[in-house]
Write a protein that holds these residues in place. Structure first.
Motif, PDB file in Angstrom:
ATOM      1  N   LEU A 146      -5.141  -2.480   7.209  1.00 14.47           N
ATOM      2  CA  LEU A 146      -5.092  -3.908   7.523  1.00 14.47           C
ATOM      3  C   LEU A 146      -4.773  -4.143   8.997  1.00 14.47           C
ATOM      4  O   LEU A 146      -5.301  -5.051   9.624  1.00 14.47           O
ATOM      5  N   ALA A 147      -3.914  -3.302   9.546  1.00 11.80           N
ATOM      6  CA  ALA A 147      -3.578  -3.483  10.961  1.00 11.80           C
ATOM      7  C   ALA A 147      -4.821  -3.296  11.832  1.00 11.80           C
ATOM      8  O   ALA A 147      -5.039  -4.046  12.788  1.00 11.80           O
ATOM      9  N   CYS A 158       1.141  -7.220   4.534  1.00 15.14           N
ATOM     10  CA  CYS A 158       2.174  -7.075   3.501  1.00 15.14           C
ATOM     11  C   CYS A 158       3.543  -6.952   4.134  1.00 15.14           C
ATOM     12  O   CYS A 158       4.555  -7.255   3.513  1.00 15.14           O
ATOM     13  N   GLY A 159       3.589  -6.503   5.391  1.00  7.99           N
ATOM     14  CA  GLY A 159       4.868  -6.474   6.093  1.00  7.99           C
ATOM     15  C   GLY A 159       5.620  -5.166   6.022  1.00  7.99           C
ATOM     16  O   GLY A 159       6.751  -5.076   6.470  1.00  7.99           O
ATOM     17  N   GLN A 160       5.000  -4.149   5.457  1.00  6.26           N
ATOM     18  CA  GLN A 160       5.685  -2.847   5.410  1.00  6.26           C
ATOM     19  C   GLN A 160       5.823  -2.233   6.797  1.00  6.26           C
ATOM     20  O   GLN A 160       6.896  -1.841   7.198  1.00  6.26           O
ATOM     21  N   CYS A 161       4.696  -2.094   7.479  1.00  4.16           N
ATOM     22  CA  CYS A 161       4.687  -1.333   8.728  1.00  4.16           C
ATOM     23  C   CYS A 161       5.016  -2.236   9.909  1.00  4.16           C
ATOM     24  O   CYS A 161       4.436  -3.309  10.059  1.00  4.16           O
ATOM     25  N   PRO A 211       0.829  -1.202   0.000  1.00  4.41           N
ATOM     26  CA  PRO A 211       0.000   0.000   0.000  1.00  4.41           C
ATOM     27  C   PRO A 211       0.868   1.259   0.000  1.00  4.41           C
ATOM     28  O   PRO A 211       1.969   1.261   0.547  1.00  4.41           O
ATOM     29  N   THR A 266      -0.549   2.695  11.278  1.00  2.28           N
ATOM     30  CA  THR A 266       0.042   2.051  10.104  1.00  2.28           C
ATOM     31  C   THR A 266      -0.358   2.757   8.810  1.00  2.28           C
ATOM     32  O   THR A 266      -1.180   3.666   8.816  1.00  2.28           O
ATOM     33  N   ILE A 267       0.237   2.289   7.719  1.00  6.52           N
ATOM     34  CA  ILE A 267      -0.016   2.921   6.428  1.00  6.52           C
ATOM     35  C   ILE A 267      -1.419   2.620   5.923  1.00  6.52           C
ATOM     36  O   ILE A 267      -2.121   3.495   5.448  1.00  6.52           O
ATOM     37  N   CYS A 268      -1.851   1.391   6.002  1.00  5.59           N
ATOM     38  CA  CYS A 268      -3.208   1.071   5.534  1.00  5.59           C
ATOM     39  C   CYS A 268      -4.025   0.513   6.689  1.00  5.59           C
ATOM     40  O   CYS A 268      -3.552   0.395   7.812  1.00  5.59           O
TER      41      CYS A 268
HETATM   42  S1  SF4 Z   1      -0.872  -1.901   7.735  1.00  7.20           S
HETATM   43 FE1  SF4 Z   1      -1.123  -2.253   5.540  1.00  7.20          FE
HETATM   44  S2  SF4 Z   1       0.700  -1.360   4.639  1.00  7.20           S
HETATM   45 FE2  SF4 Z   1       1.151  -1.646   6.796  1.00  7.20          FE
HETATM   46  S3  SF4 Z   1       2.096  -3.682   6.947  1.00  7.20           S
HETATM   47 FE3  SF4 Z   1      -0.060  -3.940   7.315  1.00  7.20          FE
HETATM   48  S4  SF4 Z   1      -0.847  -4.466   5.325  1.00  7.20           S
HETATM   49 FE4  SF4 Z   1       1.120  -3.550   4.969  1.00  7.20          FE
END
Ligand code: SF4
Ligand code: FMN
Ligand code: SF4
Ligand code: FES
Lengths: 578, 431
Positions: free
Chosen positions: B400-401, B352-355, B197, B396-398
């Motif tokens: 999903l968290a 996705c593992g970014q954050c 994301p 977080t960025i998106c």
């Molecule tokens: S919050 Fe979204 S962008 Fe961040 S790690 Fe989780 S899935 Fe990836």
């Protein structure tokens, strides 16, 4: 019109333009912890470490004036969530609270560190990064006391050989993507990407590809943990055992600013040193591999050729021989050869010796390999100081001219340049003359020497080099010779063990001290035997002399160079100096 | 039509017409008339903006989960500058409990295509991407066929229906990552990149696909558009719940006699959906709980469901969300600990593992829940789970968290007894 203002932890600061909050805070000398952000690359805001609380003042829609509360303070509307400061653009009137003034921010930063450490192997005792690890440092400063993570950690590949020079330990990776962004945005090789998802993420190359980017080792520097390590340097030394000395990359004409890392008079690794106008935070891998030059294959102790074999000779004998040769040989048959691989000071000393003995101006042949540059930090010029030779007024000659001059000479005094190795000369040109070779490392050229005199390298003396962009920059001595003493030489850096260790802690052996002297030292002493007064003491004093004698170097001194990160010399003054 | 009239409702998104997926059948049913009207009836539709206004007035709340007014979203597109502009249609449909868009791909693909082309006209879009989850192999093929037919019939491509308007449609597919349903991650995936994301701002309307203005809508959202054009905004907004109007595809799964996708007005009472629409509880068991709109929406106990209707307002009051209106029904025998562990397993697998908080938080949640499920948990672990969710949410960025944290938070708080019963009593707390 007033300046724009921002309030950070209750203090007012002014700003212009649209600075990014984290960089602005760092530039003020303040701190917010971070991992993924790097000033020279885009901000992915993925580590979530740099969170702060941000609010903006409320303005009255009609009047455009700030709304005030009962006590006359501006009404602040806080963002509902904490913001990552690395990608927040500062706006006029913005109010920021960092970990210094807000508990929630402290809490969030601690929480993020707890998450990072959850799956981190915590193998600091055997990790190369320990001692210079942002994760370690920030955990001590901002992290939790212990861990509540009592379940199994994720396991990922260890010892992945990403390329010839870089080894990955994926378990230590915190997935900041700095390495990937480096290959995308800086070196543009696009060789790395992240694979797998979630906590299994780690960076690798495409299948079957090698991470052979000529700048690959920069990823080791910017990796905020010990995930990427230098295959060569791995497990060789702890950071705190080494001394870090500023220097200049002498393997090409770009003059990247570097640090030499030494222990016990061995250079163990080379890393780039930030210079915004020369190399930013980067350097080519080739320049790092050059650390071997300072340790290995060194010419140590003078030698003289007796019946085609070089045998050890005393320093006294070496001085005597050079003096004799200079005295005996007709001035017009003496050829002094300068070197683009040697410093300004060494070439100057050579000029002085030539002048005072009445010989012709020294000549030099630049060492250029067309097409080997890349428009970034690798130049076609393979030598660090061709421009310095020009500005000093040495005579620039083509390989052909050099061959003719060498064939005609009867005494040759040559400064550190492997003319035979790099294809300028071959044995047929060398026959007639007596060769006095000053060199730091054994090469094809030193084999030709009738008299071979060991001299110091850029790691052993302070001296200057003028790069392809006419910037003069200097080195500092980083290791001792047989005749120098770190503790007396104010120029040499101190390491932790120097400051806090006992005398047995390091630098204990004599083995790695080379039996060599700075070229100017030898030149001065040889001059004395001829009744000439060169009076060349050290780099600093020589540069002061050059500055008064040569308009091209006007105003240059070690003080001004140190203050300004080197000085760009005007090319036009070349003509005047001649 | 009021909410209680759902029993007499006639489906419009997936009406019971044989072979409606064939373009001829669809056209015979009045299909592509809305598009024709938009492109050619200059009296009714003076300019693209008039279409945006109509859709905005209809208040189609995004069916992808966030419930944002579609027309309002369209109005965020900057003025056209002659360069490419994109519409990305989200058919990733990966949230557990959600299986509605596939019905459109299968039974009424041209309704969606028509809606997307109208949206493209309204926003002066040059290319439409339809992103379908990789596991939907048969539906991807169906969509490809439908797109081909639309091209052949002049509904896509150059000078659609002989107007000046041209637009292309490309069917793209993912490789089976839930995260590629997050709109900016989907854009990365369409660009051929890893599904990470994007950080916002910039928002897709400013910088979307290949840095150009882009709007993202769900498949069902866009399928509502031709209906709005044909029947008017007033007609649409009079269907179902006032603040979340229109026809809605309810995906009902779990312990009911007739699980499936049902098209009804929004706002049907939850209990009526279970009892009357889905044929009641299987084997006459008692209802224990529902997850109303995909696995990330907070679970509701049976005793929280009195008078609750399937629309955003009512569900928010009850303590949950409408999400994708994919409802999971659980009977009295359901092991809630097992359910939550399985949901957490999903989000751990799909981060996705970014954050940092999401990457390491989702795994931590799952591992503690696994421990509890296996009988090795302690009561203090429940507080730790709640702490971990607090550390993840909103950081977080998106989303999903958040989607991973909410089920844990609400399932534990709403079924604390059952969790404690599975745990040993802690002697001391974790600090
Ligand atoms: S919050 Fe979204 S962008 Fe961040 S790690 Fe989780 S899935 Fe990836
Ligand atoms: C983790 C995550 C997964 C998502 N998956 C989907 C999906 O599969 N399908 C979908 O339409 N929207 C999904 N969304 C929502 C989209 O980001 C976006 O809001 C939606 O597609 C917009 O369309 P709409 O306004 O028409 O609903 C997801 C969001 C998140 C955070
Ligand atoms: S290897 Fe290092 S630089 Fe690369 S993503 Fe991991 S932590 Fe970051
Ligand atoms: S430094 Fe800001 S999120 Fe990583």
């Amino acid at each position: 019109m007033t300046m724009s203002e921002v309030f950070i932890d209750g203090k007012r600061y002014e700003f212009e333009g649209q600075p990014q909050l984290l960089q602005f805070i760092l530039d003020l000398g303040l701190e917010v912890p971070f991992f993924c952000y790097h000033p020279s690359m885009t901000a992915p805001a993925n580590c979530r470490q740099c969170m702060v609380k941000v609010g903006s003042p409320v303005k009255d829609r009609e009047t455009g004036e700030y709304e005030l509360d009962d006590e006359g303070n501006r009404v602040i509307r806080w963002f509902p969530k904490l913001q990552t400061s690395c990608n927040t653009v500062i706006a006029d009137g913005m109010v920021v609270q960092t970990q210094e003034s807000d508990e929630l921010v402290q809490r969030a930063q601690k929480d993020t560190l707890e998450f990072i450490l959850a799956n981190h192997p915590l193998d600091c005792p055997i990790c190369d990064q320990a001692g210079e690890c942002p994760l370690q440092i920030q955990t001590y400063k901002y992290g939790p006391e212990g861990s509540r993570f009592e379940v199994k950690k994720v396991h990922k590949p260890k010892h992945v050989q990403l390329g010839p020079r870089v080894t990955l330990d994926a378990e230590r990776c915190i997935n900041c993507t700095r390495c990937v962004r480096f290959t995308d945005e800086i070196s543009k090789s696009h060789q790395l990407t992240i694979v797998e998802r979630g906590d299994k993420n780690y960076p690798v190359t495409a299948p079957g590809r090698s991470f052979d980017d000529p700048y690959s080792l920069n990823t080791v520097d910017i990796c905020p943990v010990g995930a990427l390590t230098s295959t060569d340097f791995r497990f060789k030394a702890r950071v705190w055992e080494m001394n870090q000395t500023p220097s200049i990359d002498i393997t090409n004409g770009k003059g990247c600013n570097i640090d030499l890392w030494t222990r016990d008079n061995l250079v163990l690794r080379i890393t780039p040193r930030f210079h915004p106008e020369v190399n930013d935070y980067w350097m080519p891998d080739a320049g790092r591999e050059a650390y071997q030059l300072f340790n290995e294959n060194r010419v140590s102790h003078p030698a003289q050729k007796l019946e085609s074999e070089q045998v050890s000779a005393s320093w006294n004998h070496a001085l005597e021989t050079l003096a004799e040769q200079l005295e005996q040989t007709d001035r017009k048959d003496v050829l002094f050869i300068g070197s683009p691989h040697a410093s300004v000071e060494e070439n100057f000393a050579l000029m002085q010796l030539a002048n005072l003995t009445g010989a012709k101006t020294p000549v030099f042949t630049p060492h250029v390999e067309e097409g080997s540059g890349d428009g970034f930090l690798l130049s076609d010029d393979q030598a660090p100081n061709a421009e310095g030779c020009r500005l000093l007024g040495l005579e620039e000659v083509s390989p052909k001219q050099m061959q003719t001059k060498v064939s005609e000479a009867r005494l040759i005094v040559a400064l550190n340049d492997n003319l035979f190795g790099r294809g300028v000369l071959d044995a047929t040109h060398a026959k007639n003359a007596f060769w006095v070779v000053f060199a730091s490392n054994h090469t094809e050229t030193t084999q030709m020497a009738d008299l071979l005199i060991p001299i110091t390298t850029a790691a052993e003396h302070a001296a200057s080099y003028v790069n392809v962009d006419s910037r003069i920059q200097r080195t500092f001595p980083a290791k001792e010779t047989k005749y120098s003493n770190r503790r007396l030489s104010m120029e040499m850096s101190e390491g932790r063990l120097d400051r806090f260790g006992t005398s047995f802690d390091n630098w204990v052996t004599e083995d790695h001290k080379i039996d060599c002297v700075p070229f100017w030292d030898f030149a001065t002493q040889a001059g004395e035997r001829l009744g000439l007064n060169l009076h060349l003491i050290d780099g600093r004093q020589i540069m002061d002399q050059i500055a008064t004698m040569n308009p091209a170097f006007e105003g240059v001194s070690y003080v001004t160079m140190d203050e300004q990160g080197g000085i760009v010399l005007a090319k036009e003054s070349m003509a005047k100096s001649k | 039509m009021s909410q209680s009239d759902w029993r007499t409702y006639k489906p419009v998104l997936i009406p019971p017409v044989d072979n409606l997926h064939e373009i001829e059948v669809y056209r015979k049913q009045g299909g592509y008339e809305a598009l024709k009207s938009v492109l050619t009836d200059k009296k009714r539709w003076a300019d693209p903006k008039s279409v945006v206004d109509e859709v905005k007035a209809a208040n189609i709340r995004g069916r992808g989960g966030a419930g944002f007014n579609a027309g309002l979203k369209w109005s965020f597109m900057p003025p056209a500058d002659g360069g490419p502009r994109y519409l990305a249609c989200n058919g990733d449909e990966s949230e557990p409990g959600t299986f509605k868009d596939r019905k459109i791909f299968e039974y009424n693909p041209h309704l969606f295509i028509e809606g997307a082309v109208i949206a493209a006209y309204a926003m002066e879009i040059t290319t439409i991407y339809v992103y379908i989850r990789g596991e939907y192999r048969p539906f991807i093929e169906m969509m490809r066929k439908a797109v081909q037919d639309a091209y052949k019939n002049g509904m896509l491509g150059k000078n659609i229906l002989k107007s000046n308007f041209s637009v292309d449609m490309v069917v793209a597919s993912g490789a089976g990552a839930y995260i590629c349903g997050e709109e900016t991650s989907m854009l990365e995936s369409i660009e051929g990149k890893r599904g990470y994301p994007r950080v916002k701002p910039p928002f897709p309307a400013q910088k979307g696909l290949w840095g150009r203005p882009t709007t993202i809508n769900n498949i069902e959202t866009l399928s509502c558009v031709p209906l709005v054009i044909r029947n008017g905004a007033d007609w649409f907004s009079s269907i179902g719940a006032k603040n979340h109007p229109g026809p809605l595809l309810y995906g009902i799964s779990g312990h009911v006699n007739r699980p499936g996708v049902y098209e009804l007005p929004s706002g049907v009472p939850v209990l009526e959906l279970i009892e009357e629409v889905a044929g009641g509880m299987r084997n006459g068991k008692k209802l224990k709980a529902i997850i109303p709109g995909g696995s990330s929406t907070p679970i509701l106990r049976a005793d929280q469901l009195d008078g609750v209707t399937m629309d955003s307002d009512s569900l928010r009051t009850a303590g949950s969300m409408l999400g994708t209106s994919g409802m999971v029904v659980m009977d009295e025998d359901t092991d809630i600990v097992e359910v939550l562990w399985r949901i957490s397993h999903f989000y751990h697998h799909e981060s996705c593992g970014q954050c940092t908080p999401c990457r390491d938080g989702t795994g931590w949640l799952e591992k503690i829940l696994l421990k509890i499920r296996n009988g090795d948990g302690e009561t203090r672990d429940l507080d730790l789970l709640l702490d971990v969710t607090t550390q993840m949410e909103g950081r977080t960025i998106c989303a999903l968290a958040d989607a991973a944290a909410w089920p844990v938070r609400y399932t534990i708080t709403r079924f604390r007894d059952e969790f404690e019963a599975r745990c040993k009593k802690s002697v001391h707390a974790l600090v």
